[in-house]
Design an enzyme around this catalytic site. Structure first.
Site, PDB file in Angstrom:
ATOM      1  N   GLY A   1     -10.673   3.929   5.194  1.00  0.00           N
ATOM      2  CA  GLY A   1     -11.898   3.218   5.576  1.00  0.00           C
ATOM      3  C   GLY A   1     -12.270   3.349   7.044  1.00  0.00           C
ATOM      4  N   THR A   2     -11.274   3.558   7.915  1.00  0.00           N
ATOM      5  CA  THR A   2     -11.541   3.688   9.353  1.00  0.00           C
ATOM      6  C   THR A   2     -12.447   4.883   9.631  1.00  0.00           C
ATOM      7  OG1 THR A   2      -9.413   2.723   9.924  1.00  0.00           O
ATOM      8  CG2 THR A   2     -10.447   4.088  11.624  1.00  0.00           C
TER       9      THR A   2
ATOM     10  N   ASN B   1      -9.900   0.232   1.866  1.00  0.00           N
ATOM     11  CA  ASN B   1      -8.699   0.076   2.696  1.00  0.00           C
ATOM     12  C   ASN B   1      -9.005   0.443   4.147  1.00  0.00           C
ATOM     13  OD1 ASN B   1      -7.497  -0.326   0.235  1.00  0.00           O
ATOM     14  ND2 ASN B   1      -5.784   1.033   0.635  1.00  0.00           N
TER      15      ASN B   1
ATOM     16  N   ASP C   1       0.847  -1.193   0.000  1.00  0.00           N
ATOM     17  CA  ASP C   1       0.000   0.000   0.000  1.00  0.00           C
ATOM     18  C   ASP C   1       0.888   1.251   0.000  1.00  0.00           C
ATOM     19  OD1 ASP C   1      -2.509   1.237   0.163  1.00  0.00           O
ATOM     20  OD2 ASP C   1      -2.308   1.483   2.335  1.00  0.00           O
TER      21      ASP C   1
ATOM     22  N   THR D   1      -6.126   1.875  10.294  1.00  0.00           N
ATOM     23  CA  THR D   1      -6.107   2.342  11.685  1.00  0.00           C
ATOM     24  C   THR D   1      -6.954   1.450  12.594  1.00  0.00           C
ATOM     25  OG1 THR D   1      -5.805   4.578  10.837  1.00  0.00           O
ATOM     26  CG2 THR D   1      -6.427   4.391  13.141  1.00  0.00           C
TER      27      THR D   1
END
Ligand code: 13P
Length: 204
Positions: free
Chosen positions: A178-179, A198, A53, A201
């Site tokens: 995404g978190t 993604n 990533d 975190t």
């Protein structure tokens, strides 16, 4: 745990690691060696992708590919589009010859990752088309309001542009940061074309 759960559900999985986390874990060869060991020891038969990533340069992506990563993200979004294209194309040429897929970023996803904090700039359809047509990447991460790390308040995603980009490009869209995105916005993002989400975190 993730491999076992995906095996139980019989679904393919992408195992992603950031450049910084890869260093912390010992390096790319350690990671691919560990994953290969896990696949054998846990009898994993589903397709498993090992993805780097936010690879920051051609050299980093090349190292990951040489170590056995099956997918890379080249993140040259901190440069002007022309330079982003040049670096991304170099990675695509090397990766595609070896059967490895490439994700790239347009605009700039804000927030903090790998101790790196940056300002966000949203992507445009025009820049996404130019990057895709010039490089033939396999997936694209257009910055559309999501940020890495925790959100201050509600995430403000540009779903309209997301849909337009999805309607005009033949490749999957990736949602970073995404978190902290509420489930209903994740569902809306999927409806508007997001195929890969993604999450870092939260997992950490
Ligand atoms: P989060 O850390 O906000 O989940 O972001 C993950 C990400 O986009 C990694 O590229």
């Amino acid at each position: 745990y993730i491999l076992e759960e995906c095996q139980n559900l019989n679904i393919p999985v992408i195992l992603g690691v950031s450049e910084g986390a890869a260093k912390y874990m010992g390096g790319f060869n350690t990671i691919t060696g560990m994953v290969k060991g896990l696949l054998k020891d846990l009898n994993i038969t589903i397709p498993v992708c090992i993805h780097i990533d936010h690879g920051s340069s051609f050299e980093v992506c090349k190292k990951a590919i040489d170590a056995g990563f099956t997918s890379v993200m080249i993140d040259a979004s901190r440069y002007e589009l022309k330079e982003n294209i040049k670096i991304t194309k170099e990675v695509v040429d090397y990766a595609h010859e070896r059967g490895v897929s490439v994700e790239a970023e347009v605009g700039h996803i804000g927030g903090t990752e790998d101790n790196h904090t940056s300002q966000e700039t949203n992507a445009t359809l025009e820049d996404c088309l130019t990057l895709y047509n010039s490089t033939k990447i396999d997936s694209i991460a257009p910055a559309l309001g999501s940020v890495h790390g925790f959100y201050k308040g509600e995430p403000n995603l540009d779903f309209a542009t997301m849909k337009i980009i999805n309607d005009n490009l033949p490749i999957p869209l990736v949602l970073h940061g995404g978190t902290g995105i509420p489930n209903e916005k994740i569902e809306k993002a999927i409806k508007n074309g997001i195929s890969k989400i993604n999450i870092n975190t939260d997992l950490q």
